[in-house]
Design an enzyme around this catalytic site. Structure first.
Site, PDB file in Angstrom:
ATOM      1  N   ASP A   1       0.858  -1.177   0.000  1.00 45.55           N
ATOM      2  CA  ASP A   1       0.000   0.000   0.000  1.00 45.55           C
ATOM      3  C   ASP A   1       0.898   1.233   0.000  1.00 45.55           C
ATOM      4  O   ASP A   1       2.081   1.167   0.352  1.00 45.55           O
ATOM      5  CB  ASP A   1      -0.908   0.020   1.240  1.00 45.55           C
ATOM      6  CG  ASP A   1      -2.179   0.836   1.014  1.00 45.55           C
ATOM      7  OD1 ASP A   1      -3.256   0.224   0.865  1.00 45.55           O
ATOM      8  OD2 ASP A   1      -2.102   2.080   0.970  1.00 45.55           O
TER       9      ASP A   1
ATOM     10  N   ASP B   1       4.304   2.576  -4.190  1.00 51.35           N
ATOM     11  CA  ASP B   1       3.439   3.485  -4.938  1.00 51.35           C
ATOM     12  C   ASP B   1       3.121   2.831  -6.279  1.00 51.35           C
ATOM     13  O   ASP B   1       3.942   2.804  -7.193  1.00 51.35           O
ATOM     14  CB  ASP B   1       4.127   4.841  -5.154  1.00 51.35           C
ATOM     15  CG  ASP B   1       3.206   5.810  -5.892  1.00 51.35           C
ATOM     16  OD1 ASP B   1       2.079   5.411  -6.271  1.00 51.35           O
ATOM     17  OD2 ASP B   1       3.620   6.963  -6.095  1.00 51.35           O
TER      18      ASP B   1
ATOM     19  N   ASN C   1      -6.459  -4.784  -5.606  1.00 48.07           N
ATOM     20  CA  ASN C   1      -7.559  -4.098  -4.923  1.00 48.07           C
ATOM     21  C   ASN C   1      -7.333  -2.590  -4.832  1.00 48.07           C
ATOM     22  O   ASN C   1      -8.298  -1.817  -4.741  1.00 48.07           O
ATOM     23  CB  ASN C   1      -7.696  -4.708  -3.518  1.00 48.07           C
ATOM     24  CG  ASN C   1      -8.418  -3.787  -2.568  1.00 48.07           C
ATOM     25  OD1 ASN C   1      -9.649  -3.723  -2.579  1.00 48.07           O
ATOM     26  ND2 ASN C   1      -7.678  -3.060  -1.734  1.00 48.07           N
TER      27      ASN C   1
ATOM     28  N   TYR D   1     -12.809   7.446 -13.105  1.00 44.17           N
ATOM     29  CA  TYR D   1     -13.030   6.231 -12.303  1.00 44.17           C
ATOM     30  C   TYR D   1     -13.824   5.198 -13.105  1.00 44.17           C
ATOM     31  O   TYR D   1     -13.446   4.023 -13.163  1.00 44.17           O
ATOM     32  CB  TYR D   1     -13.755   6.611 -11.011  1.00 44.17           C
ATOM     33  CG  TYR D   1     -13.950   5.454 -10.047  1.00 44.17           C
ATOM     34  CD1 TYR D   1     -12.863   4.821  -9.465  1.00 44.17           C
ATOM     35  CD2 TYR D   1     -15.227   4.992  -9.730  1.00 44.17           C
ATOM     36  CE1 TYR D   1     -13.032   3.764  -8.588  1.00 44.17           C
ATOM     37  CE2 TYR D   1     -15.412   3.943  -8.848  1.00 44.17           C
ATOM     38  CZ  TYR D   1     -14.310   3.329  -8.275  1.00 44.17           C
ATOM     39  OH  TYR D   1     -14.480   2.278  -7.401  1.00 44.17           O
TER      40      TYR D   1
ATOM     41  N   LYS E   1     -12.339   1.612 -14.324  1.00 45.89           N
ATOM     42  CA  LYS E   1     -12.922   0.334 -13.892  1.00 45.89           C
ATOM     43  C   LYS E   1     -13.468  -0.452 -15.089  1.00 45.89           C
ATOM     44  O   LYS E   1     -13.387  -1.686 -15.104  1.00 45.89           O
ATOM     45  CB  LYS E   1     -14.008   0.576 -12.843  1.00 45.89           C
ATOM     46  CG  LYS E   1     -13.467   1.083 -11.495  1.00 45.89           C
ATOM     47  CD  LYS E   1     -12.459   0.154 -10.841  1.00 45.89           C
ATOM     48  CE  LYS E   1     -12.225   0.498  -9.363  1.00 45.89           C
ATOM     49  NZ  LYS E   1     -11.136  -0.305  -8.768  1.00 45.89           N
TER      50      LYS E   1
HETATM   51  N1  LIG Z   1     -15.878   1.459  -1.080  1.00 49.65           N
HETATM   52  C1  LIG Z   1     -16.659   1.406  -2.120  1.00 49.65           C
HETATM   53  O1  LIG Z   1     -17.799   1.886  -2.099  1.00 49.65           O
HETATM   54  C2  LIG Z   1     -16.194   0.725  -3.392  1.00 49.65           C
HETATM   55  C3  LIG Z   1     -17.151   0.365  -4.332  1.00 49.65           C
HETATM   56  C4  LIG Z   1     -16.741  -0.259  -5.501  1.00 49.65           C
HETATM   57  C5  LIG Z   1     -15.402  -0.523  -5.718  1.00 49.65           C
HETATM   58  N2  LIG Z   1     -14.479  -0.152  -4.794  1.00 49.65           N
HETATM   59  C6  LIG Z   1     -13.070  -0.467  -5.069  1.00 49.65           C
HETATM   60  O2  LIG Z   1     -12.575  -1.305  -4.060  1.00 49.65           O
HETATM   61  C7  LIG Z   1     -11.171  -1.084  -3.871  1.00 49.65           C
HETATM   62  C8  LIG Z   1     -10.907  -0.831  -2.406  1.00 49.65           C
HETATM   63  O3  LIG Z   1     -11.690   0.249  -1.985  1.00 49.65           O
HETATM   64  P1  LIG Z   1     -11.821   0.688  -0.456  1.00 49.65           P
HETATM   65  O4  LIG Z   1     -13.081   1.498  -0.373  1.00 49.65           O
HETATM   66  O5  LIG Z   1     -11.661  -0.487   0.435  1.00 49.65           O
HETATM   67  O6  LIG Z   1     -10.547   1.622  -0.198  1.00 49.65           O
HETATM   68  P2  LIG Z   1      -9.995   2.921  -0.944  1.00 49.65           P
HETATM   69  O7  LIG Z   1     -10.590   3.042  -2.315  1.00 49.65           O
HETATM   70  O8  LIG Z   1     -10.159   4.090  -0.062  1.00 49.65           O
HETATM   71  O9  LIG Z   1      -8.438   2.629  -1.064  1.00 49.65           O
HETATM   72  C9  LIG Z   1      -7.878   1.425  -1.464  1.00 49.65           C
HETATM   73  C10 LIG Z   1      -6.434   1.333  -1.016  1.00 49.65           C
HETATM   74  O10 LIG Z   1      -5.608   1.674  -2.132  1.00 49.65           O
HETATM   75  C11 LIG Z   1      -4.475   2.350  -1.617  1.00 49.65           C
HETATM   76  N3  LIG Z   1      -3.832   3.139  -2.679  1.00 49.65           N
HETATM   77  C12 LIG Z   1      -4.298   4.257  -3.275  1.00 49.65           C
HETATM   78  N4  LIG Z   1      -3.386   4.730  -4.138  1.00 49.65           N
HETATM   79  C13 LIG Z   1      -2.323   3.897  -4.082  1.00 49.65           C
HETATM   80  C14 LIG Z   1      -1.060   3.856  -4.739  1.00 49.65           C
HETATM   81  N5  LIG Z   1      -0.694   4.798  -5.617  1.00 49.65           N
HETATM   82  N6  LIG Z   1      -0.204   2.837  -4.444  1.00 49.65           N
HETATM   83  C15 LIG Z   1      -0.546   1.888  -3.539  1.00 49.65           C
HETATM   84  N7  LIG Z   1      -1.719   1.878  -2.880  1.00 49.65           N
HETATM   85  C16 LIG Z   1      -2.601   2.878  -3.154  1.00 49.65           C
HETATM   86  C17 LIG Z   1      -5.034   3.219  -0.503  1.00 49.65           C
HETATM   87  O11 LIG Z   1      -4.016   3.673   0.380  1.00 49.65           O
HETATM   88  C18 LIG Z   1      -6.029   2.278   0.142  1.00 49.65           C
HETATM   89  O12 LIG Z   1      -5.458   1.523   1.195  1.00 49.65           O
HETATM   90  C19 LIG Z   1     -10.807   0.095  -4.783  1.00 49.65           C
HETATM   91  O13 LIG Z   1     -10.244  -0.399  -5.983  1.00 49.65           O
HETATM   92  C20 LIG Z   1     -12.142   0.747  -5.075  1.00 49.65           C
HETATM   93  O14 LIG Z   1     -12.175   1.420  -6.311  1.00 49.65           O
HETATM   94  C21 LIG Z   1     -14.851   0.475  -3.629  1.00 49.65           C
END
Ligand SMILES: NC(=O)c1ccc[n+]([C@@H]2O[C@H](COP(=O)([O-])OP(=O)(O)OC[C@H]3O[C@@H](n4cnc5c(N)ncnc54)[C@H](O)[C@@H]3O)[C@@H](O)[C@H]2O)c1
Length: 252
Positions: free
Chosen positions: A38, A59, A87, A156, A160
């Site tokens: 992360d 990153d 993820n 976004y 996706k």
């Molecule tokens: N929460 C929702 O409503 C939802 C719905 C549909 C899909 N998603 C997808 O699920 C996944 C997880 O979402 P979430 O809500 O648990 O958390 P989030 O989207 O807030 O973050 C996911 C993680 O990615 C990490 N991240 C971001 N940029 C990064 C980088 N450059 N390098 C390494 N790590 C990085 C963040 O630090 C975080 O821990 C994401 O891909 C998101 O798009 C989320």
């Protein structure tokens, strides 16, 4: 179903919080050797506390760094990755703007983590999986990978949709080598403390309007998403590939 991952090497991106944290902990509880990365080292360390999960600050917007992490995992594990879960992603805190005002850096940042990182990670992990003749890749897409997003953020939705396309294409390419490639498409969740605060601040009528678009009338928990991933990574999903599994309570 008795699902175990004893000794399996599982690499999860975005393991610091939300879905990623739940996915890492679920795999670890089922016996896997989990490697999580992360950008947020502090939250990642907290996520791994009291577990055997190995962590690295990476990153993923940097393709070379993403590929290097895969190499590090393979070296530390002494072999190929059994399960790769991409993820990391999300909207990176960017706000919606009309298409005329959408900014290049916001577009680039969102595409880099949600889509381009998946390309870099899969490219790096595929060689080891091909040689092993087995492997599981699970991407975390979104309802925004299948239709217009509730967020309205163009980058976004585009990222996706691209991730779903990459998932399907790699399933076709890697299937002959015993590798499955699938995606879990979560619905809206208050998955992280920041998202929980945003959800809690919404007016009751607004929250109810969102819940009315969900058959089960609830947002769900990160463990609901982790269970979808566990299934797709397990032997029970051995004949499933190129599939997108919505885990969203039933979007109406
Ligand atoms: N929460 C929702 O409503 C939802 C719905 C549909 C899909 N998603 C997808 O699920 C996944 C997880 O979402 P979430 O809500 O648990 O958390 P989030 O989207 O807030 O973050 C996911 C993680 O990615 C990490 N991240 C971001 N940029 C990064 C980088 N450059 N390098 C390494 N790590 C990085 C963040 O630090 C975080 O821990 C994401 O891909 C998101 O798009 C989320």
């Amino acid at each position: 179903m008795n699902i175990r991952f004893d000794g399996k090497v599982v690499a999860v991106t975005g393991g610091a919080m939300g879905f990623g944290r739940a996915i890492c902990r679920r795999f670890a509880a089922l016996g896997a050797r989990v490697f999580a990365c992360d950008l947020d080292a502090t939250q990642l360390a907290e996520a791994a506390a009291g577990t055997s999960i190995a962590t690295a600050r990476v990153d993923l917007a940097d393709r070379a760094a993403a590929a290097a992490w895969i190499g590090d995992v393979e070296r530390a594990a002494g072999g190929p990755i059994d399960v790769l879960v991409h993820n990391a992603g999300g909207t990176l805190g960017r706000a919606w703007a009309r298409i005329e005002e959408a900014k290049d850096p916001d577009w680039d940042a969102i595409l880099a983590v949600n889509l381009t990182a998946a390309f870099a990670l899969c490219r790096a992990a595929a060689g080891g999986m091909r040689k092993a003749g087995r492997g599981r890749i699970v991407t975390i897409s979104s309802g925004a990978g299948l239709q217009a997003s509730r967020t309205g953020i163009q980058a976004y939705t585009a990222a996706k949709h691209g991730l779903v396309g990459l998932t399907r294409q790699l399933a076709a390419e890697l299937g002959p080598h015993g590798i499955t490639v699938n995606s879990v498409a979560p619905g809206l969740q208050a998955s992280t403390p920041a998202k929980a605060r945003v959800w809690a601040a919404r007016a009751e009528a607004e929250k109810q309007a969102v819940l009315n678009t969900i058959a089960l009338r609830r947002l769900g928990e990160p463990d609901d998403i982790a269970d979808g991933v566990i299934f797709l990574a397990s032997a029970h999903a051995r004949l499933i590939t190129g599939h997108v599994l919505p885990v969203n309570g039933g979007r109406l």
